[in-house]
Design a protein around this motif. Structure first.
Motif, PDB file in Angstrom:
ATOM      1  N   MET A   1       0.851  -1.169   0.000  1.00  0.00           N
ATOM      2  CA  MET A   1       0.000   0.000   0.000  1.00  0.00           C
ATOM      3  C   MET A   1       0.895   1.229   0.000  1.00  0.00           C
ATOM      4  N   SER A   2       0.525   2.215  -0.792  1.00  0.00           N
ATOM      5  CA  SER A   2       1.334   3.421  -0.820  1.00  0.00           C
ATOM      6  C   SER A   2       0.497   4.588  -1.294  1.00  0.00           C
ATOM      7  N   GLY A   3       1.015   5.743  -1.100  1.00  0.00           N
ATOM      8  CA  GLY A   3       0.370   6.965  -1.552  1.00  0.00           C
ATOM      9  C   GLY A   3       1.440   7.891  -2.088  1.00  0.00           C
ATOM     10  N   LYS A   4       1.055   9.110  -2.353  1.00  0.00           N
ATOM     11  CA  LYS A   4       2.012  10.072  -2.888  1.00  0.00           C
ATOM     12  C   LYS A   4       3.072  10.447  -1.856  1.00  0.00           C
ATOM     13  N   SER A   5       2.693  10.466  -0.575  1.00  0.00           N
ATOM     14  CA  SER A   5       3.634  10.941   0.430  1.00  0.00           C
ATOM     15  C   SER A   5       4.037   9.867   1.433  1.00  0.00           C
ATOM     16  N   PHE A   6       3.560   8.649   1.268  1.00  0.00           N
ATOM     17  CA  PHE A   6       3.921   7.607   2.217  1.00  0.00           C
ATOM     18  C   PHE A   6       3.867   6.252   1.541  1.00  0.00           C
ATOM     19  N   GLN A   7       4.513   5.278   2.173  1.00  0.00           N
ATOM     20  CA  GLN A   7       4.473   3.919   1.687  1.00  0.00           C
ATOM     21  C   GLN A   7       4.491   3.016   2.903  1.00  0.00           C
ATOM     22  N   ILE A   8       3.542   2.101   2.972  1.00  0.00           N
ATOM     23  CA  ILE A   8       3.432   1.203   4.111  1.00  0.00           C
ATOM     24  C   ILE A   8       3.761  -0.199   3.637  1.00  0.00           C
ATOM     25  N   ASP A   9       4.677  -0.837   4.323  1.00  0.00           N
ATOM     26  CA  ASP A   9       5.010  -2.216   4.033  1.00  0.00           C
ATOM     27  C   ASP A   9       4.090  -3.088   4.884  1.00  0.00           C
ATOM     28  N   LEU A  10       3.127  -3.736   4.236  1.00  0.00           N
ATOM     29  CA  LEU A  10       2.140  -4.522   4.968  1.00  0.00           C
ATOM     30  C   LEU A  10       2.783  -5.694   5.706  1.00  0.00           C
ATOM     31  N   ASP A  11       3.872  -6.229   5.180  1.00  0.00           N
ATOM     32  CA  ASP A  11       4.557  -7.317   5.876  1.00  0.00           C
ATOM     33  C   ASP A  11       5.121  -6.829   7.206  1.00  0.00           C
ATOM     34  N   GLU A  12       5.648  -5.594   7.223  1.00  0.00           N
ATOM     35  CA  GLU A  12       6.177  -5.020   8.472  1.00  0.00           C
ATOM     36  C   GLU A  12       5.044  -4.767   9.477  1.00  0.00           C
ATOM     37  N   VAL A  13       3.908  -4.304   8.984  1.00  0.00           N
ATOM     38  CA  VAL A  13       2.775  -4.049   9.872  1.00  0.00           C
ATOM     39  C   VAL A  13       2.273  -5.364  10.461  1.00  0.00           C
ATOM     40  N   GLU A  14       2.187  -6.407   9.633  1.00  0.00           N
ATOM     41  CA  GLU A  14       1.769  -7.711  10.149  1.00  0.00           C
ATOM     42  C   GLU A  14       2.776  -8.259  11.155  1.00  0.00           C
ATOM     43  N   ALA A  15       4.058  -8.041  10.907  1.00  0.00           N
ATOM     44  CA  ALA A  15       5.084  -8.486  11.856  1.00  0.00           C
ATOM     45  C   ALA A  15       4.942  -7.741  13.186  1.00  0.00           C
ATOM     46  N   ALA A  16       4.631  -6.452  13.128  1.00  0.00           N
ATOM     47  CA  ALA A  16       4.437  -5.673  14.363  1.00  0.00           C
ATOM     48  C   ALA A  16       3.209  -6.175  15.122  1.00  0.00           C
ATOM     49  N   ALA A  17       2.133  -6.470  14.402  1.00  0.00           N
ATOM     50  CA  ALA A  17       0.922  -6.990  15.056  1.00  0.00           C
ATOM     51  C   ALA A  17       1.210  -8.338  15.702  1.00  0.00           C
ATOM     52  N   LYS A  18       1.979  -9.177  15.022  1.00  0.00           N
ATOM     53  CA  LYS A  18       2.330 -10.491  15.578  1.00  0.00           C
ATOM     54  C   LYS A  18       3.204 -10.327  16.816  1.00  0.00           C
ATOM     55  N   ALA A  19       4.123  -9.357  16.793  1.00  0.00           N
ATOM     56  CA  ALA A  19       4.980  -9.103  17.953  1.00  0.00           C
ATOM     57  C   ALA A  19       4.152  -8.619  19.145  1.00  0.00           C
ATOM     58  N   ILE A  20       3.170  -7.784  18.872  1.00  0.00           N
ATOM     59  CA  ILE A  20       2.291  -7.307  19.958  1.00  0.00           C
ATOM     60  C   ILE A  20       1.521  -8.480  20.543  1.00  0.00           C
ATOM     61  N   ARG A  21       0.979  -9.341  19.686  1.00  0.00           N
ATOM     62  CA  ARG A  21       0.251 -10.528  20.166  1.00  0.00           C
ATOM     63  C   ARG A  21       1.162 -11.418  21.012  1.00  0.00           C
ATOM     64  N   THR A  22       2.397 -11.611  20.579  1.00  0.00           N
ATOM     65  CA  THR A  22       3.340 -12.452  21.329  1.00  0.00           C
ATOM     66  C   THR A  22       3.627 -11.847  22.694  1.00  0.00           C
ATOM     67  N   MET A  23       3.832 -10.537  22.738  1.00  0.00           N
ATOM     68  CA  MET A  23       4.081  -9.879  24.026  1.00  0.00           C
ATOM     69  C   MET A  23       2.868  -9.986  24.948  1.00  0.00           C
ATOM     70  N   LEU A  24       1.688  -9.859  24.383  1.00  0.00           N
ATOM     71  CA  LEU A  24       0.478  -9.986  25.195  1.00  0.00           C
ATOM     72  C   LEU A  24       0.339 -11.405  25.739  1.00  0.00           C
ATOM     73  N   ASP A  25       0.674 -12.397  24.925  1.00  0.00           N
ATOM     74  CA  ASP A  25       0.633 -13.784  25.400  1.00  0.00           C
ATOM     75  C   ASP A  25       1.634 -14.000  26.517  1.00  0.00           C
ATOM     76  N   ASP A  26       2.817 -13.366  26.392  1.00  0.00           N
ATOM     77  CA  ASP A  26       3.828 -13.482  27.446  1.00  0.00           C
ATOM     78  C   ASP A  26       3.395 -12.793  28.731  1.00  0.00           C
ATOM     79  N   MET A  27       2.523 -11.808  28.642  1.00  0.00           N
ATOM     80  CA  MET A  27       2.084 -11.057  29.816  1.00  0.00           C
ATOM     81  C   MET A  27       0.899 -11.704  30.540  1.00  0.00           C
ATOM     82  N   GLU A  28       0.275 -12.715  29.946  1.00  0.00           N
ATOM     83  CA  GLU A  28      -0.915 -13.321  30.564  1.00  0.00           C
ATOM     84  C   GLU A  28      -0.615 -13.928  31.925  1.00  0.00           C
ATOM     85  N   ALA A  29       0.419 -14.761  32.011  1.00  0.00           N
ATOM     86  CA  ALA A  29       0.736 -15.435  33.277  1.00  0.00           C
ATOM     87  C   ALA A  29       1.132 -14.443  34.373  1.00  0.00           C
ATOM     88  N   PRO A  30       2.038 -13.480  34.107  1.00  0.00           N
ATOM     89  CA  PRO A  30       2.364 -12.521  35.177  1.00  0.00           C
ATOM     90  C   PRO A  30       1.156 -11.672  35.600  1.00  0.00           C
TER      91      PRO A  30
END
Length: 181
Positions: A1-30
């Motif tokens: 996805m991109s525009g005239k003034s920006f470009q978003i790498d969807l793979d990077e966004v999905e990787a960030a979402a997956k990292a957030i999910r992993t951190m949330l899973d790690d925080m469940e037990a504590p």
């Protein structure tokens, strides 16, 4: 996805979402252990003397340590819920952008008439744009006199103490009239 003034790498966004999910899973037990500890502590654990009463908020309207611990833990739970929602929103955004990109690519292929990407597009007279005529360059003529100095009417006059520009008011009452206080 991109525009005239920006470009978003969807793979990077999905990787960030997956990292957030992993951190949330790690925080469940504590988080569960912390909640159990907060619920275990009873106000009587702080004692019944003056220090214990002050720790439990007995002498003030702001509450004591147990109430503040619960407020902090509620804030942590809200943060974790917001982070989970953020990850879900990022994943949904990626999914929707990919669907939109696929739909646009399909529509472009349909409009392109199944031509290969390297095939040249035939130019028809409708696609030719008329040439814009060039104007003659402008020549500025200047005299030998220096340019007048710019005068800003809103510029403050720093000599306001030396002059009195207000005329003295004329008396409105006839001579010998009564002066009002």
């Amino acid at each position: 996805m991109s525009g005239k003034s920006f470009q978003i790498d969807l793979d990077e966004v999905e990787a960030a979402a997956k990292a957030i999910r992993t951190m949330l899973d790690d925080m469940e037990a504590p988080t569960a252990r912390l909640e159990a500890v907060i619920k275990q502590i009873k106000p009587t654990a702080y004692g019944t003397d003056a220090v214990g009463k002050s720790l439990t908020g007995g002498g003030s309207s702001v509450g004591g340590i147990p109430e503040h611990q619960q407020q902090v833990f509620d804030g942590v739970k809200k943060y974790l819920a917001n982070s989970a929602q953020l990850a879900a929103n990022l994943e949904l955004m990626c999914q929707q952008y990919r669907q939109t990109d696929d739909a646009q690519a399909t529509e472009l292929r349909r409009l392109n008439g199944s031509r290969a990407d390297g095939d040249p597009v035939p130019v028809t007279p409708a696609h030719i744009t008329p040439r814009v005529p060039q104007k003659d360059p402008v020549t500025l003529t200047t005299s030998g006199e220096p340019a007048p100095e710019f005068h800003n009417p809103d510029k403050p006059d720093l000599e306001y103490n030396e002059r009195d520009s207000d005329p003295d008011p004329e008396p409105h009452a006839p001579a010998g009239g009564h002066m009002l206080l």
